[in-house]
Design a protein around this motif. Structure first.
Motif, mmCIF file in Angstrom:
data_model
loop_
_atom_site.group_PDB
_atom_site.id
_atom_site.type_symbol
_atom_site.label_atom_id
_atom_site.label_comp_id
_atom_site.label_asym_id
_atom_site.label_seq_id
_atom_site.Cartn_x
_atom_site.Cartn_y
_atom_site.Cartn_z
ATOM 1 N N ILE A 3 0.930 -1.152 0.228
ATOM 2 C CA ILE A 3 0.088 0.004 0.068
ATOM 3 C C ILE A 3 0.962 1.320 -0.023
ATOM 4 C CG2 ILE A 3 -1.702 1.402 1.224
ATOM 5 C CD1 ILE A 3 -2.897 -1.484 2.324
ATOM 6 N N LEU A 4 1.940 1.183 0.834
ATOM 7 C CA LEU A 4 2.614 2.524 0.815
ATOM 8 C C LEU A 4 3.556 2.664 -0.360
ATOM 9 C CD1 LEU A 4 4.109 1.911 4.678
ATOM 10 C CD2 LEU A 4 2.603 3.768 3.751
ATOM 11 N N MET A 5 4.028 1.533 -0.897
ATOM 12 C CA MET A 5 4.824 1.662 -2.333
ATOM 13 C C MET A 5 3.655 2.231 -3.097
ATOM 14 S SD MET A 5 7.092 -1.795 -2.460
ATOM 15 C CE MET A 5 8.045 -1.300 -3.943
ATOM 16 N N THR A 6 2.544 1.816 -3.221
ATOM 17 C CA THR A 6 1.639 2.254 -4.135
ATOM 18 C C THR A 6 1.442 3.882 -4.160
ATOM 19 O OG1 THR A 6 0.371 0.069 -4.269
ATOM 20 C CG2 THR A 6 -0.769 2.017 -5.082
ATOM 21 N N ILE A 7 1.144 4.157 -2.795
ATOM 22 C CA ILE A 7 0.844 5.621 -2.498
ATOM 23 C C ILE A 7 2.296 6.351 -2.924
ATOM 24 C CG2 ILE A 7 0.787 7.272 -0.540
ATOM 25 C CD1 ILE A 7 -1.085 5.017 0.871
#
Lengths: 137, 168
Positions: free
Chosen positions: B56-60
């Motif tokens: 999720i953090l990588m996508t954000i």
């Protein structure tokens, strides 16, 4: 957004083999090295103990919680605070076990330099911390 | 066969090597194999939620953190970028190696190696574990150790920035 998701998925997929390989190595070391090993190594030589503390902390793997428990037990068995601090700090800042993964993902030069400096600094942190604590308490 | 081995990406070599080690151990010492494998499964269970969080953090990060964003927040404001990285390192959770892909991605977007080192060093400070640390030691010791470690993380970051620049 779709592009961001694909990029993130690709990034994670590429790091999977190194991450899983590292976990396999950590699990093996945890099974082979008994907990008593850590408490029989230290025997009161201040500088050498801190060096040994940093070395053992560096090659050890596991949750930081384990390092606090080991460190606390070592202290109660008469190991110097300097050695225990060096052990605690290197346990969480130096990652020899994770070095292959760190090298592959962040670059070999960076990974080696980061771990070497973290090792040296663990001794420095131990000396400064114990000096300040000695003055305060 | 030779061609097929050559086709395997290098990143898989270490994993394959570890699989071979485990196969050998399963033949020669089943006790060590079962203990290690159980430990491996335990870690996998623990890190699955962290994998999801990192994804999720990588996508954000991919969506919002562009090279321009990184340059603006981490290059222009001197002390703030260090504070940002220190807080990020302290607040991050999970095994250290879970963060490598995200940090590598941020490096491509302009985050300096010194700041990555500072982030990784501050991961050593675990707020949820402070009560346990205080139980084993004492609050004065833990407070001093935490402050010294934060200052050392900045020192290591500056050192690495200088060394990496020289090495280039």
């Amino acid at each position: 957004m779709k592009q961001s998701i694909t990029k993130a998925a690709k990034g994670l997929w590429n790091s999977f083999p190194m991450i899983f390989g590292t976990i396999l190595l950590i699990s093996l070391i945890s099974a082979i090295i008994p907990k008593t090993f850590y408490t029989t190594i230290f025997n009161g030589r201040i500088f050498l103990d801190s060096l040994i503390g940093s070395t053992i902390g560096s090659i050890s793997a596991g949750h930081p919680m384990t390092s606090y428990i080991f460190g606390g037990e070592m202290l109660s068995q008469g190991v110097s605070l300097l050695a225990v601090t060096a052990f605690l700090v290197s346990w969480v800042t130096v990652g020899l076990i994770q070095l292959p993964a760190e090298s592959a993902i962040l670059g070999k030069k960076f990974a080696i330099l980061r771990n070497v400096t973290a090792f040296i600094l663990s001794i420095v942190v131990a000396i400064i911390t114990t000096l300040i604590v000695g003055l305060l308490i | 066969m030779k061609v097929k081995i050559k086709n395997i990406p290098k990143v898989w070599y270490f994993f394959i090597f570890m699989i071979l080690v485990y196969i050998s151990i399963s033949i020669f010492n089943r006790d060590i194999f079962s203990t290690s494998f159980e430990f491996f499964i335990q870690i996998i269970y623990k890190i699955i939620p962290i994998f999801i969080l990192v994804f999720i953090l990588m996508t954000i990060s991919n969506y919002f953190i562009t090279p321009k964003f990184v340059l603006k927040h981490l290059k222009e404001k001197g002390i703030k970028k260090w504070i940002f990285v220190i807080i990020g390192g302290v607040l991050s959770s999970g095994p250290i190696y879970m963060w490598y892909p995200l940090l590598a991605d941020l490096h491509k977007k302009g985050l300096k190696y010194g700041l990555i080192a500072c982030f990784l060093y501050n991961r050593a400070i675990k707020i949820p574990l402070l009560p346990l640390a205080i139980v084993y030691f004492n609050w004065q010791y833990i407070l001093v150790l935490t402050i010294v470690m934060i200052l050392t993380s900045v020192l290591q970051g500056i050192m690495l920035n200088k060394i990496m620049e020289v090495k280039k």
